[in-house]
Design a protein around this motif. Structure first.
Motif, short mmCIF file in Angstrom:
data_model
loop_
_atom_site.label_atom_id
_atom_site.label_comp_id
_atom_site.label_asym_id
_atom_site.label_seq_id
_atom_site.Cartn_x
_atom_site.Cartn_y
_atom_site.Cartn_z
N VAL A 308 0.91 -1.38 -0.03
CA VAL A 308 0.09 0.02 -0.09
C VAL A 308 0.95 1.15 0.15
O VAL A 308 0.56 2.25 -0.70
CB VAL A 308 -0.92 0.08 1.34
N ALA A 309 2.08 1.17 0.71
CA ALA A 309 2.73 2.35 0.80
C ALA A 309 3.28 2.88 -0.53
O ALA A 309 3.59 3.70 -0.91
CB ALA A 309 3.93 2.10 1.71
N LEU A 310 3.97 1.74 -1.37
CA LEU A 310 4.39 2.06 -2.67
C LEU A 310 3.35 2.76 -3.32
O LEU A 310 3.51 3.66 -4.30
CB LEU A 310 4.54 0.83 -3.44
N LYS A 311 2.06 2.34 -3.35
CA LYS A 311 1.11 3.08 -4.27
C LYS A 311 0.59 4.29 -3.71
O LYS A 311 0.56 5.36 -4.53
CB LYS A 311 -0.30 2.09 -4.25
N PHE A 312 0.66 4.36 -2.43
CA PHE A 312 0.32 5.95 -1.66
C PHE A 312 1.37 6.79 -2.00
O PHE A 312 1.01 7.98 -2.49
CB PHE A 312 0.27 5.56 -0.19
N GLY A 313 2.37 6.13 -2.23
CA GLY A 313 3.88 7.18 -2.57
C GLY A 313 3.57 7.63 -4.00
O GLY A 313 3.72 8.82 -4.20
N GLU A 314 3.11 6.87 -4.89
CA GLU A 314 3.11 7.08 -6.25
C GLU A 314 1.74 8.05 -6.35
O GLU A 314 1.70 9.18 -7.10
CB GLU A 314 2.69 5.93 -7.11
N LEU A 315 0.74 8.06 -5.59
CA LEU A 315 -0.39 8.86 -5.90
C LEU A 315 -0.16 10.38 -5.31
O LEU A 315 -0.58 11.17 -5.89
CB LEU A 315 -1.47 8.29 -4.96
N VAL A 316 0.70 10.41 -4.28
CA VAL A 316 1.18 11.53 -3.61
C VAL A 316 1.98 12.37 -4.67
O VAL A 316 1.87 13.43 -4.94
CB VAL A 316 1.76 11.50 -2.21
N TYR A 317 3.14 11.54 -5.01
CA TYR A 317 3.92 12.07 -6.05
C TYR A 317 3.47 12.78 -7.28
O TYR A 317 3.76 13.76 -7.98
CB TYR A 317 4.96 10.97 -6.57
N ASN A 318 2.30 11.96 -8.01
CA ASN A 318 1.61 12.16 -9.02
C ASN A 318 0.48 13.05 -9.00
O ASN A 318 -0.24 13.51 -9.88
CB ASN A 318 1.06 10.94 -9.78
N GLY A 319 0.29 14.04 -7.69
CA GLY A 319 -0.63 15.06 -7.37
C GLY A 319 -1.99 14.51 -7.48
O GLY A 319 -3.01 14.91 -7.35
N GLN A 320 -2.16 13.21 -7.03
CA GLN A 320 -3.55 12.56 -6.99
C GLN A 320 -4.25 12.44 -5.48
O GLN A 320 -4.67 11.57 -5.13
CB GLN A 320 -3.42 11.07 -7.57
N TRP A 321 -3.72 13.39 -4.69
CA TRP A 321 -4.25 13.60 -3.31
C TRP A 321 -5.89 13.47 -3.15
O TRP A 321 -6.25 12.74 -2.25
CB TRP A 321 -3.67 14.63 -2.63
N TYR A 322 -6.34 14.23 -4.04
CA TYR A 322 -7.82 14.49 -4.03
C TYR A 322 -8.46 13.24 -4.77
O TYR A 322 -9.41 13.59 -5.50
CB TYR A 322 -8.53 15.72 -4.42
N THR A 323 -8.04 11.79 -4.72
CA THR A 323 -8.75 11.02 -5.40
C THR A 323 -9.38 10.02 -4.48
O THR A 323 -8.95 9.68 -3.27
CB THR A 323 -7.66 10.23 -6.03
N PRO A 324 -10.52 9.39 -4.67
CA PRO A 324 -11.10 8.38 -3.98
C PRO A 324 -9.93 7.27 -3.66
O PRO A 324 -10.24 6.53 -2.48
CB PRO A 324 -12.14 7.64 -4.92
N LEU A 325 -9.10 6.93 -4.55
CA LEU A 325 -8.27 5.70 -4.05
C LEU A 325 -7.46 6.17 -2.61
O LEU A 325 -7.18 5.45 -1.83
CB LEU A 325 -7.11 5.20 -5.21
N ARG A 326 -6.91 7.42 -2.77
CA ARG A 326 -5.84 7.93 -1.74
C ARG A 326 -6.75 8.02 -0.65
O ARG A 326 -6.08 7.60 0.65
CB ARG A 326 -5.27 9.26 -2.14
N LYS A 327 -7.92 8.44 -0.47
CA LYS A 327 -8.74 8.43 0.50
C LYS A 327 -8.95 7.08 1.21
O LYS A 327 -9.01 6.55 2.37
CB LYS A 327 -10.06 9.11 0.28
N ALA A 328 -9.23 6.16 0.43
CA ALA A 328 -9.52 4.81 0.97
C ALA A 328 -8.15 4.21 1.38
O ALA A 328 -8.26 3.31 2.44
CB ALA A 328 -9.86 4.02 -0.50
#
Length: 417
Positions: A308-328
């Motif tokens: 999960v940490a790997l995907k979480f880091g990619e979401l943050v790096y890619n600017g996808q903070w305000y996405t349903p996946l990051r929230k989940a």
């Protein structure tokens, strides 16, 4: 013909790009420019910002204090996830979404026609800003001059600033591209663009949050951090609110040469980029939190959380903070942190973070189970049955391979002999 705007809100830091953008926007669009700066702990970089913005043509400047929300709602959740991007602790990455969200709030309040940012077309920040704008103001026009303007190099920007009497804190010789907030400081450009060049971390004035490991004291520093459900709450027995806690760890880490990272990373837009990052307090927190999880998380949760940490880091790096996946994913992380409470003692020495002790009321470590001495809670004879069952697929394959070889003279594919 360029589209006309009456009022543009500019993401304004007072750095090179945004300093030249105020007069440039007025020249090209004839519009009112409202500057907005987000205070995320960059300190003295905000000094004199209002005077500078107004003198260069802005009608007003908002300086929004976002520091505590930045720490509590962006930094700590990312740290609890253990999220990094190619070793990088995501300093700029999670500062952009909170700043962009506040810029949108102000643009809507001011009735602006567009939002402008000074991010380059080669960088990650353009994505981070614009995804946040799309999330909260999907109809808002976005002006990104680096994609089409004539000032297509930092040298040309400096010349433009000098011609328009715009004061700068840099010149062509000290023109590193830097980004600073409470959590980190990044350095890019100039001699860093060649990976064959060593990072000048011993050069006076290069590092700003601390010293190089060579310049750190010969005597180690010990620090103890207390966590409650994954959230750091005290340092050396002193309870601290989140901003003050990071400030204290930045000081301790900086003094001991902690948290200096020199990497060539893979940018979202496809190219590789070399940067030097300073994250002294963050490096300490990540190390302490990971150490506490070693004794408080079970194996399956810990291993899955690493994925999960790997995907979480990619979401943050890619600017996808305000996405349903990051929230989940944050909801999953929060669930794993219910037992991550305790104390971690670390030894800081010349750039190294060395574990000294870890304790928790929820520790899953059992001395009785792990001991090499005699015990009455683990029957070592049980291991034979466990190994027989665990290795059964290998045994069956080997037996079948023997049968196949007798019949055909061939082995099962991929069987090593």
């Amino acid at each position: 013909m360029e589209k006309k705007y009456n009022k543009v809100v500019l993401a304004y830091s007072g750095g090179l790009d945004t300093s030249v953008l105020i007069p440039w926007l007025k020249e090209h669009y004839g519009c009112e420019v409202i500057a907005v700066s987000g205070n995320v702990g960059q300190g003295t970089e905000l000094d004199g910002l209002e005077e500078k913005a107004l003198k260069t043509g802005a009608s007003k400047l908002y300086i929004e204090d976002l520091t505590k929300d930045f720490v509590d709602d962006y930094i700590i959740p990312t740290m609890k996830a253990g999220a990094t991007y190619e070793q990088y602790l995501l300093g700029t990455s999670f500062a952009r979404p909170i700043i962009a969200k506040r810029i949108v709030d102000i643009a809507l309040k001011e009735g602006a026609d567009a939002i402008c940012h000074g991010c380059t077309g080669k960088g990650n920040d353009q994505v981070r800003f614009e995804l946040a704008i799309h999330a909260f103001a999907p109809q808002m026009d976005i002006i990104a001059p680096w994609r089409f303007w004539e000032l297509n190099s930092r040298e040309k920007e400096i010349e433009y600033a000098e011609a328009h009497n715009i004061p700068l804190k840099i010149n062509k010789e000290t023109n590193y591209s830097k980004d600073k907030n409470l959590w980190h400081l990044s350095h890019e450009g100039l001699d860093l663009e060649l990976p064959s060049n060593a990072a000048p971390i011993n050069k006076p004035g290069f590092l700003e949050l601390g010293v190089s490991p060579e310049m750190a004291p010969d005597k180690p520093t010990y620090v103890t951090i207390h966590f409650e459900k994954g959230v750091p709450t005290a340092v050396d027995g002193e309870k601290l609110e989140s901003v003050a806690l990071i400030e204290k760890l930045n000081k301790l880490g900086g003094e001991n040469g902690i948290g200096i990272l020199d990497i060539v990373e893979n940018r979202l837009v496809g190219m590789k980029s070399r940067g030097v990052y300073e994250t002294p307090g963050g490096a300490i927190l990540y190390a302490a939190h990971a150490k506490l999880e070693e004794i408080t998380l079970d194996k399956e949760t810990s291993h899955y959380k690493n994925q999960v940490a790997l995907k979480f880091g990619e979401l943050v790096y890619n600017g996808q903070w305000y996405t349903p996946l990051r929230k989940a994913l944050s909801a999953f992380v929060d669930s794993t942190q219910e037992t991550v409470t305790g104390d971690v003692k670390l030894k800081l020495y010349k750039g190294n973070i060395i574990p000294a002790s870890v304790t928790s009321p929820y520790s899953l470590y059992s001395e009785d189970m792990a001991t090499f001495n005699e015990d009455d809670c683990y029957d070592q004879a049980d291991s034979a049955g466990f190994i027989n069952l665990f290795g059964l697929p290998l045994k069956v394959r080997a037996l079948n391979d023997q049968i196949l070889y007798k019949k055909t003279g061939e082995h099962f594919p991929s069987v090593e002999k």
